[in-house]
Design an enzyme around this catalytic site. Structure first.
Site, PDB file in Angstrom:
ATOM      1  N   SER A  79     -78.704  39.338 -24.453  1.00 51.75           N
ATOM      2  CA  SER A  79     -78.264  38.500 -23.327  1.00 51.75           C
ATOM      3  C   SER A  79     -78.990  38.783 -22.021  1.00 51.75           C
ATOM      4  O   SER A  79     -78.747  38.085 -21.023  1.00 51.75           O
ATOM      5  CB  SER A  79     -76.754  38.662 -23.115  1.00 51.75           C
ATOM      6  OG  SER A  79     -76.038  37.913 -24.080  1.00 51.75           O
ATOM      7  N   LYS A  82     -80.514  35.855 -20.396  1.00 54.47           N
ATOM      8  CA  LYS A  82     -79.800  34.987 -19.453  1.00 54.47           C
ATOM      9  C   LYS A  82     -80.240  35.205 -18.008  1.00 54.47           C
ATOM     10  O   LYS A  82     -79.905  34.397 -17.131  1.00 54.47           O
ATOM     11  CB  LYS A  82     -78.292  35.188 -19.592  1.00 54.47           C
ATOM     12  CG  LYS A  82     -77.725  34.736 -20.937  1.00 54.47           C
ATOM     13  CD  LYS A  82     -76.209  34.828 -20.953  1.00 54.47           C
ATOM     14  CE  LYS A  82     -75.614  34.329 -22.254  1.00 54.47           C
ATOM     15  NZ  LYS A  82     -75.639  35.329 -23.324  1.00 54.47           N
ATOM     16  N   SER A 139     -70.999  36.224 -19.700  1.00 53.74           N
ATOM     17  CA  SER A 139     -72.157  36.170 -20.596  1.00 53.74           C
ATOM     18  C   SER A 139     -71.984  35.077 -21.650  1.00 53.74           C
ATOM     19  O   SER A 139     -72.340  35.249 -22.826  1.00 53.74           O
ATOM     20  CB  SER A 139     -72.392  37.526 -21.277  1.00 53.74           C
ATOM     21  OG  SER A 139     -73.705  37.625 -21.770  1.00 53.74           O
ATOM     22  N   LYS A 241     -77.055  42.946 -15.404  1.00 48.13           N
ATOM     23  CA  LYS A 241     -76.771  42.208 -16.641  1.00 48.13           C
ATOM     24  C   LYS A 241     -76.744  43.141 -17.841  1.00 48.13           C
ATOM     25  O   LYS A 241     -77.523  44.096 -17.932  1.00 48.13           O
ATOM     26  CB  LYS A 241     -77.832  41.124 -16.874  1.00 48.13           C
ATOM     27  CG  LYS A 241     -77.479  40.146 -17.990  1.00 48.13           C
ATOM     28  CD  LYS A 241     -76.326  39.252 -17.600  1.00 48.13           C
ATOM     29  CE  LYS A 241     -75.840  38.372 -18.739  1.00 48.13           C
ATOM     30  NZ  LYS A 241     -75.047  39.121 -19.750  1.00 48.13           N
TER      31      LYS A 241
END
Length: 401
Positions: A79, A82, A139, A241
């Protein structure tokens, strides 16, 4: 320990190891001098053992790499992908292609997304701001897909934009195949490239990075906490993140704001959620103990008045938009020196923000990074009579142009 700058592409460089400034005319150089007194003995603190497949520690204000391991190794970014999805969404906001309050219809494709979700319903309108929070805090893969389609019309075009932007930023070892980070053969990045992306995100869209520090978000009566547990453990952590898949392991990119320093750590392939937190904290504690900063110039504060010829004004203040800082081994701040170079004479018109010179920041005589010196005010062109008079004066000074 040798500190080097994280190198970016020409269009996205925050710092650069090579000279960006050619001296075509007479140059005025003002190097600073290091202390001549004998320095006390300094004990360097070694990098701690880090239980992760790859890691990187970067001083975000200068781009100095403090520690690294396997930073060019291609890995599943999970992720962390992202971050690029958010970069393109933020760019669309900045270009006014979409707005935070705009209601976006949820495509069925997004509703069917696998993995982590914010639980948007197909056909229901959701504001772009809520989707961004779902993307960042929760997320949500469904949010990632819905935003990608809203920005580019379809996923494939959005992915093409992701890869174009990656190349533009200098992420040469990265290839994206989806906006979510779900595992696909050929979808990969590196600790080095993800650091470049993180720094670019903070530099280009500071107004939107606030979302990364939010600890929870409630949507559709479902509250989910930010997966970045460091936000709950250290009040100076403000991002950035997390990522996890079986292929990627447990990953975390952290930002720590302890003025005048801002630190970025990248940890990839840790063995558990607890491990990615522990290894990140280990690197953060080490970086703030082993190194200390030196603030060289303050943001928005003039460093000198620059004489401008053939302008309606005689001089303008010059300086930097951001703080200019550097770090060095604790106890050795005298090791940091600067060299300021401005090519003269300077002629109007000059616009506020134009580059007028170059600052070189050095550690023990070795270049760490460079920063453009900018005009802090405009210098409009003078009327013809004044330009002619200045031409005469410059001729007798031997500076005619």
């Amino acid at each position: 320990m040798t500190l080097r700058p994280l190198v970016f592409s020409a269009t996205a460089a925050l710092v650069a190891a090579s000279s960006l400034f050619a001296l075509a005319q007479t140059a005025v150089s003002a190097p600073s001098t290091a202390a001549t007194a004998a320095a006390p003995a300094v004990v360097e603190i070694p990098v701690p053992a880090v239980n992760a497949a790859a890691y990187l520690v970067v001083e975000a204000t200068s781009g100095q790499v403090l520690a690294e391991q396997n930073t060019r190794q291609k890995r599943d970014p999970a992720s962390l992908t992202k971050l690029m999805t958010a970069y393109l969404v933020f760019d669309a906001l900045q270009q006014k292609q979409i707005s935070l309050g705009q209601r976006l219809v949820v495509p069925e494709r997004a509703w069917k997304a696998e993995g982590s979700r914010m639980f948007i319903a197909p056909g229901a309108p959701v504001t772009a701001e809520d989707m961004i929070r779902g993307l960042i805090i929760q997320s949500g893969n469904d949010a990632a897909i819905a935003l990608a389609i809203a920005v580019a019309g379809n996923e494939s075009d959005f992915v093409a934009r992701m890869n174009r932007q990656a190349k533009k930023l200098g992420m040469d070892d990265t290839q994206f195949l989806n906006p979510t980070g779900l595992t696909q053969q050929g979808h990969h990045s590196t600790a080095h490239d993800l650091a470049i992306l993180s720094l670019a995100l903070m530099r280009d869209f500071p107004q939107y990075t606030k979302f990364y520090s939010e600890k929870s978000f409630t949507f559709n009566k479902i509250t989910q906490q930010n997966r970045n547990r460091l936000l709950f453990l250290d009040p100076t952590v403000d991002g950035l993140k997390t990522g996890h898949t079986d292929a990627a392991g447990w990953c975390l990119i952290s930002t720590v704001n302890r003025s005048p320093r801002k630190l970025l750590t990248v940890v990839l392939g840790a063995t558990s959620e607890a491990a990615r937190i522990n290894e990140s904290r280990k690197l953060i504690d080490w970086a703030f103990t082993a190194f200390e900063p030196k603030r060289l110039y303050e943001a928005k504060k003039p460093i000198q008045q620059l004489t401008v010829w053939k302008s309606t004004v005689d001089s303008i203040p010059v300086g930097f938009n951001d703080d200019v800082t550097a770090v060095t081994t604790t106890g050795k701040v005298w090791d940091i020196t600067t060299e300021l170079t401005i090519v003269e004479p300077k002629f109007g018109p000059i616009s506020a923000g134009d580059t007028v010179g170059l600052l070189k920041v050095k550690r023990a005589g070795n270049l760490i990074y460079e920063r453009n010196i900018i005009a802090m005010e405009s210098a409009p062109a003078a009327p013809i009579w004044k330009r002619m008079w200045h031409s005469v004066l410059l001729f007798f000074k031997g500076l005619a142009k």
